[in-house]
Structures are given as structure tokens and as C-alpha cells.
Design an enzyme around this catalytic site. Structure first.
Site, PDB file in Angstrom:
ATOM      1  N   HIS A 138      52.843 -83.605  23.760  1.00 13.76           N
ATOM      2  CA  HIS A 138      51.746 -82.588  23.135  1.00 13.76           C
ATOM      3  C   HIS A 138      50.812 -82.030  24.188  1.00 13.76           C
ATOM      4  O   HIS A 138      49.586 -81.554  23.788  1.00 13.76           O
ATOM      5  CB  HIS A 138      51.160 -83.102  21.989  1.00 13.76           C
ATOM      6  CG  HIS A 138      52.060 -83.675  21.052  1.00 13.76           C
ATOM      7  ND1 HIS A 138      52.671 -83.357  20.095  1.00 13.76           N
ATOM      8  CD2 HIS A 138      52.420 -84.959  20.895  1.00 13.76           C
ATOM      9  CE1 HIS A 138      53.530 -84.231  19.479  1.00 13.76           C
ATOM     10  NE2 HIS A 138      53.334 -85.415  19.994  1.00 13.76           N
ATOM     11  N   SER A 179      43.429 -62.616  45.311  1.00 12.00           N
ATOM     12  CA  SER A 179      43.183 -61.608  44.869  1.00 12.00           C
ATOM     13  C   SER A 179      42.528 -60.314  45.375  1.00 12.00           C
ATOM     14  O   SER A 179      42.081 -60.517  46.297  1.00 12.00           O
ATOM     15  CB  SER A 179      42.252 -62.003  43.564  1.00 12.00           C
ATOM     16  OG  SER A 179      41.533 -60.801  43.071  1.00 12.00           O
ATOM     17  N   LYS A 227      39.967 -66.576  44.853  1.00 14.77           N
ATOM     18  CA  LYS A 227      41.236 -66.703  44.174  1.00 14.77           C
ATOM     19  C   LYS A 227      42.365 -67.148  45.121  1.00 14.77           C
ATOM     20  O   LYS A 227      42.369 -66.643  46.265  1.00 14.77           O
ATOM     21  CB  LYS A 227      41.787 -65.547  43.453  1.00 14.77           C
ATOM     22  CG  LYS A 227      40.944 -65.450  42.061  1.00 14.77           C
ATOM     23  CD  LYS A 227      41.026 -66.355  41.037  1.00 14.77           C
ATOM     24  CE  LYS A 227      42.090 -66.441  40.227  1.00 14.77           C
ATOM     25  NZ  LYS A 227      42.269 -65.174  39.326  1.00 14.77           N
ATOM     26  N   GLU A 235      54.911 -67.969  39.204  1.00 14.31           N
ATOM     27  CA  GLU A 235      54.593 -67.238  37.781  1.00 14.31           C
ATOM     28  C   GLU A 235      55.887 -66.302  37.821  1.00 14.31           C
ATOM     29  O   GLU A 235      56.322 -66.039  36.930  1.00 14.31           O
ATOM     30  CB  GLU A 235      53.336 -66.518  38.015  1.00 14.31           C
ATOM     31  CG  GLU A 235      52.036 -67.300  37.789  1.00 14.31           C
ATOM     32  CD  GLU A 235      50.799 -66.684  37.921  1.00 14.31           C
ATOM     33  OE1 GLU A 235      50.153 -66.129  36.928  1.00 14.31           O
ATOM     34  OE2 GLU A 235      50.440 -66.389  39.019  1.00 14.31           O
TER      35      GLU A 235
END
Ligand code: ARG
Length: 461
Positions: free
Chosen positions: A155, A276, A282, A289
Site C-alpha cells: 500500500h 528544467s 531541477k 516518465e
């Protein structure tokens, strides 16, 4: 002029020419198409269906076309619709009369079926090779992290201690199944549809066994109607690829989480991350992704083909031309994802200290604490209740189980002794789980050797 001009009184509308044609995407089957045609022509010659010298002329012509296509010297046209008619037209331009005999006892229906099967049959080993390379990366990472303790989750809540090696081997087992699914798919598609003709074979004495053998298939397909209307092999491959992508996507999701500052279990190599355009701090896990994102695309191909096929009557229907873009796109996508994903995992840095910190914080030794009491004779359910109370106490005081004093322990149960601290040490918790398949060093070493054996067997072949 169209092949079927004899039957028709009008030219095909240009809209229909554009709409109908598949050359824009099936041109990539040129090699399989020529290979299939060569086998067919040789069989026609051997069985006396055409003259031997005609068969030879055809074969030489096809070989020359193949070389010219590879050198970029053949232009395909929309008017010739697909790769099959384009090559046949080119052959006839080049060798004349003999070229017109190639299509004896054959239809584009068995032709496209054999081409696509050959293509899939050739791509599967490429895909398997890429998954094997990923397996090798996982083995390497596992070997380097046999004692790297980290929390295991259920979980997404910290659950029980495990190691990074155990985690890597979990994925290795998933990819092992993917490889065997690909192998199954390849074994099942190893039947040659050539000679099925449009749907009902032909009245010529074609030798389907000889073409099957010449093309490297185990045998000819057993039913000609099934041969031209079957796309199961493509659907099976797309299913196997969808499952494989699902595994890559789950793994990607974990890597994305692990890279976040909330976890910081791993650092991606700079070469496998991106920055970024606005936020100078970043470092983004774009590769993971995109792999996660491209998974949707592969599922899409599977659903496309399942849906195209779902209400088609026997035998061939033009709907089936829609199989190719879905199939090619899925294969291309997976072949694009696997190497970059493997390289990303290979180059990532594991952060054992951050993993240990997280492992120390989430009461992941609570089960071990209960087991400690069980070993002292308490029934598990009672032990479980006592440890629940201890955890509750810890949450109030900001402690973890191992920072409680012996007094705190004994206030809740007299069965606790000083050896409880040893029992709660995460290393003890991990290495106590020596069960087959478990996270203890020796269990994971066994898992690694099983994967290594599996990989070695495949690489021998
Ligand atoms: N381009 C077609 C396909 O991909 C080849 C088979 C065409 N057969 C036919 N009867 N129109 O499916």
C-alpha cells in the site's frame, strides 16, 4: 493501369488510391516480401508449375530489386497500393513475361500473412536480446547491493525490511516471464501460411512443405482459411509487449519516486536525466516518465488490433491491413525503450544511507518484534496486539521500536529482554528471512544464480 483494369470501367478515384494504399507503412516488409516471393518462385519452378528458367529469371530479378531497394534506388508508388504489388510491378518492368507468372497459385492474402509472420519472427529475438541485456544490468545491481537494506512496501506504506538486491531480483523475475512469453509466441507462430492462396489454396500442385522449409518455418499451417485470416500471432506479441511495458512502467514509477527528495533512494546519472527550462534546481527523470508514458501507446496497439479483429468474418478482410501500423509501432516503441531503460538503471547510483534511514523510520521491524515474542512462547495474535501498543506508544513519544528503553518494553510485556535490540536490528530482520525467495543474502544469491543461468542458456543459443 491497375491490375484489375480488365474488370473495371473507371479509374480508381485518387481519394481511394490514397485511402486504400498501405505502401506508406508496409514498405518496411520489402525484405520479407522478396524472401517469400523467392521461395514461392523456386517452388513453382521445382513443381513444374512454371518453367525452371522462368523461376530463375524471377529469382534473379527479385534479388536485384532487393539490392536496389537497399541502395535506395527503387521508388514505390501509391497506385501500386502496397509492398506486394509494388515489388511485383517492379519485377515485371524488369524481367517482363516471367515476372507476370510469379503470382501463380498465390494471393496477397497468403503473401501478407507470410511477410508479417516472417517480420515478427525476426523481431522477437531482437526484443529478447534487449530484455536479456536488462536482466544482466539487474544482476549487476543486485550483486552490488546484497546488504543494502531498504523498506519494502505494501500500500506504499513501509512494511518489512528488504534489500535493493531483492528488489532488483523481483523485476528480474518479471522480465524473465516476459522473455518466456516472447519465446512462446515465436514457437506458436512458426507455421507458414504461404500456399493458402486467397483462402482455399489452389488447383496447382503447390508444395507447401517445401516453401515452409525454405522460409525456415517448422511446417505449413493446417487450414488455408485460418492461414489468411489469423492475426493471433500479432495479438499475442502485442499482449506480451503490453505486459513487458507494464513491468517497465511499474519500474519507472518506482524510479521516479526513488529520485524524489521525499525518498532519495537513488540518483540518476546526469546523462540519463534532464533539467528544467525555468527551475535551475531541477533534475528530472524524463526517461522513466517517457517509458511510463509510452506504455499507453503499446496498450493502444493491442486494443487496436483486438478491436479490428473482433467481428471479422472469415477469411481475409481489408480491415486487417490496419494490423501493421499498430504492430510496427509497438515493436518500435519497445525496442526504443528497452536499451535506454537498461542504461538508465545501469548508471543510477544507489544511496544506501538514505534507504537505511527510511528503513529505520517506519516500524518495518514490527513483525519481527511480534515474532520475537512468539519465539518466547506467546501466540502470534497476542504478540501482534502487544507490538501494536508499542507502536502506538512510539508514535506518541516520537520513538522507533529500537529507541524504546527496555523498561518501556517490559512495561507492556515481561517477555522482553535485552536481546530484543538484536532481534530488531534491520540486518537481523533481513538475514533472518532465509526462506526460498526471501531477502536474506543467501536467498537472494540463489535468485541471482537462477537468473544468471536463465540468461546464460539463452545466450548460448
Ligand atoms: N495490403 C494488404 C494488407 O496489408 C495486403 C493484402 C491485400 N489483399 C486483398 N485481398 N486486398 O492486408
Amino acid at each position: 493501369m491497375k491490375l484489375w483494369a480488365g474488370r473495371f470501367q473507371k479509374e480508381t478515384d485518387t481519394l481511394v488510391n490514397d485511402f486504400n494504399s498501405s505502401i506508406g507503412f508496409d514498405a518496411r516488409l520489402y525484405k520479407q516480401d522478396i524472401t517469400g516471393s523467392i521461395a514461392h518462385a523456386q517452388m513453382l519452378g521445382k513443381t513444374g508449375i512454371i518453367e525452371t528458367h522462368e523461376a530463375e529469371t524471377i529469382v534473379d530479378g527479385l534479388k536485384a530489386i532487393l539490392a536496389d531497394i537497399e541502395a535506395g534506388g527503387v521508388e514505390f508508388t501509391l497506385e501500386n497500393e502496397d509492398i506486394h504489388m509494388n515489388i511485383e510491378a517492379e519485377l515485371t518492368i524488369r524481367v517482363g513475361e516471367a515476372g507476370k507468372r510469379l503470382h501463380t497459385a498465390r494471393s496477397r492474402n497468403d503473401q501478407v500473412a507470410v511477410d508479417t509472420r516472417l517480420y515478427v519472427k525476426e523481431e522477437i529475438p531482437v526484443l529478447i536480446g534487449q530484455v536479456l541485456a536488462l536482466e544482466e544490468v539487474l544482476v549487476k545491481k543486485a550483486k552490488a547491493n546484497l546488504d543494502t537494506v531498504m523498506p519494502g512496501y505494501t500500500h506504499l506504506q513501509r512494511a518489512q525490511p528488504t534489500t535493493f538486491a531483492h528488489y532488483m531480483m523481483a523485476y528480474a523475475n518479471m522480465f524473465k516471464r516476459d522473455i518466456t512469453r516472447l519465446e512462446d509466441c515465436r514457437a506458436r507462430l512458426d507455421e507458414c501460411p504461404l500456399g493458402a492462396g486467397a483462402l482455399a489454396t489452389s488447383t496447382y500442385p503447390v508444395d507447401r512443405f517445401s516453401t515452409a522449409a525454405a522460409l525456415g518455418f517448422a511446417k505449413p499451417t493446417d487450414n488455408s482459411m485460418d492461414s489468411v485470416s489469423d492475426r493471433d500471432y500479432a495479438i499475442e506479441l502485442l499482449s506480451a509487449l503490453s505486459i513487458l511495458m507494464m513491468h517497465l512502467s511499474r519500474f519507472s514509477e518506482e524510479i521516479i519516486l526513488w529520485c524524489s527528495w521525499e525518498f532519495k533512494y537513488v540518483d540518476l546519472d546526469d546523462a540519463y536525466s534532464t533539467g528544467s527550462s525555468i527551475m535551475p534546481q531541477k533534475k528530472n527523470p524524463d526517461v522513466a516518465e517517457l517509458v511510463r508514458g509510452k506504455t499507453g501507446r503499446v496498450y493502444g496497439s493491442l486494443v487496436t488490433l483486438l478491436t479490428v479483429m473482433k467481428a471479422l468474418p472469415l477469411a481475409y478482410n481489408k480491415d486487417m491491413q490496419e494490423d501493421k501500423e499498430a504492430l510496427f509501432d509497438a515493436i518500435d516503441t519497445v525496442e526504443l525503450c528497452l536499451p535506454v531503460f537498461a542504461a538508465m538503471v545501469d548508471t543510477l547510483t544507489v544511496r544506501p544511507k538514505d534507504m537505511a534511514k527510511a528503513a529505520a523510520g517506519g516500524f518495518i521491524n514490527a513483525t519481527d518484534c511480534a515474532d520475537y515474542l512468539v519465539k518466547k512462547g506467546l501466540p502470534f495474535r497476542e504478540a501482534y496486539m502487544i507490538v501494536g501498543r508499542l507502536v502506538n506508544l512510539c508514535i506518541k513519544t516520537g520513538d522507533t521500536l529500537d529507541t524504546l528503553t527496555l523498561r518501556d518494553f517490559r512495561a507492556i510485556s515481561g517477555l522482553f529482554d535485552a536481546d530484543v535490540y538484536q532481534a530488531l536490528a534491520l540486518k537481523t530482520c533481513v538475514n533472518g528471512r532465509k526462506v526460498y525467495g526471501g531477502p536474506a543474502r543467501e536467498s537472494v544469491e540463489k535468485q541471482i544464480s537462477l537468473i544468471e543461468e536463465f540468461v546464460a542458456q539463452r545466450k548460448e543459443k
